[in-house]
Scaffold this motif. Structure first.
Motif, short mmCIF file in Angstrom:
data_model
loop_
_atom_site.label_atom_id
_atom_site.label_comp_id
_atom_site.label_asym_id
_atom_site.label_seq_id
_atom_site.Cartn_x
_atom_site.Cartn_y
_atom_site.Cartn_z
N GLU A 1 -40.43 -70.45 -12.99
CA GLU A 1 -40.06 -71.95 -13.20
C GLU A 1 -38.53 -72.03 -13.01
OE1 GLU A 1 -42.57 -74.45 -16.26
OE2 GLU A 1 -41.36 -72.92 -17.27
N LYS B 1 -42.86 -75.51 -9.23
CA LYS B 1 -43.27 -76.82 -9.86
C LYS B 1 -44.90 -76.78 -9.64
CE LYS B 1 -39.24 -79.85 -9.52
NZ LYS B 1 -38.47 -78.63 -9.63
N SER B 2 -45.43 -76.11 -8.62
CA SER B 2 -47.07 -75.98 -8.72
C SER B 2 -47.09 -74.77 -8.04
CB SER B 2 -47.44 -77.33 -8.09
OG SER B 2 -47.19 -77.36 -6.79
N HIS C 1 -43.70 -75.33 -1.99
CA HIS C 1 -44.85 -75.54 -2.46
C HIS C 1 -46.02 -75.91 -1.60
CE1 HIS C 1 -41.79 -76.46 -5.54
NE2 HIS C 1 -42.72 -76.02 -6.30
N PHE D 1 -51.69 -78.03 -2.99
CA PHE D 1 -51.66 -78.31 -4.27
C PHE D 1 -52.50 -78.09 -5.11
CE2 PHE D 1 -51.24 -80.47 -8.34
CZ PHE D 1 -49.68 -80.27 -8.67
N ALA E 1 -52.25 -76.18 -8.83
CA ALA E 1 -52.14 -76.53 -10.10
C ALA E 1 -50.93 -76.82 -10.61
CB ALA E 1 -53.00 -75.57 -10.85
N SER E 2 -50.60 -77.53 -11.27
CA SER E 2 -49.00 -77.83 -11.84
C SER E 2 -48.85 -76.59 -12.96
CB SER E 2 -49.04 -79.04 -12.52
OG SER E 2 -49.68 -78.88 -13.64
N MET E 3 -47.53 -76.24 -12.98
CA MET E 3 -47.15 -75.29 -13.82
C MET E 3 -47.53 -75.61 -15.50
SD MET E 3 -45.56 -72.88 -12.11
CE MET E 3 -44.62 -71.81 -13.24
N GLU E 4 -47.93 -76.77 -15.60
CA GLU E 4 -48.41 -77.12 -16.95
C GLU E 4 -49.68 -76.81 -17.18
OE1 GLU E 4 -46.25 -78.17 -19.51
OE2 GLU E 4 -44.91 -78.02 -17.93
N ASP E 5 -50.66 -76.94 -16.15
CA ASP E 5 -51.99 -76.32 -16.06
C ASP E 5 -52.04 -74.76 -16.35
OD1 ASP E 5 -52.96 -78.83 -15.87
OD2 ASP E 5 -53.17 -78.63 -13.65
N ASN F 1 -44.96 -78.44 0.49
CA ASN F 1 -44.26 -79.54 0.04
C ASN F 1 -44.98 -81.09 0.13
OD1 ASN F 1 -42.51 -77.56 -1.20
ND2 ASN F 1 -40.98 -78.04 0.42
#
Lengths: 77, 77
Positions: free
Chosen positions: A46, A51-52, A65, A68, A70-74, B67
């Motif tokens: 991070e 970000k993903s 990136h 896409f 998975a997001s970092m939140e996932d 991206n």
């Protein structure tokens, strides 16, 4: 040239991208970090701007990136 | 190894990614296609599976979307 770092989380799109990146850049030029198994590296990723995943951090610090997955939140779950 | 093809449309995120890709893969290993100036290549890019630019089509035909600069619809204007 210093190494790039490829961050992923084990998802199918990540693994496919990993193979492509290793083929293109060369296995000796990239470190692979699996954030699903190395959760301690999540904060490092991070801070680098990831970000993903999958994402490639280049030797000069840019973050690419890729697709896409998975997001970092996932990844944090 | 056959060449990769890097498709972009001149946007800032594209140009930045282009420099990174060329540095990583090596200029001799990648063809750069500017879809904004070479509009005849748009259909070729779409057939290859390119859904947004910048994107890198690897020698084995995989598409890495990098991206997110612009969708192909935006490129077509």
């Amino acid at each position: 040239m210093s190494k790039s770092i490829f961050y992923h989380a084990g998802c199918p799109v990540c693994v496919s991208a990993e193979h492509d990146i290793v083929n293109l850049v060369g296995a000796s030029n990239v470190d692979i970090v699996h954030l699903g198994s190395e959760t301690s590296k999540i904060s490092e990723a991070e801070r680098a701007g990831v970000k993903s995943v999958p994402a490639l951090v280049t030797p000069n610090g840019n973050v690419l990136h890729i697709n896409f997955g998975a997001s970092m939140e996932d990844v944090k779950g």
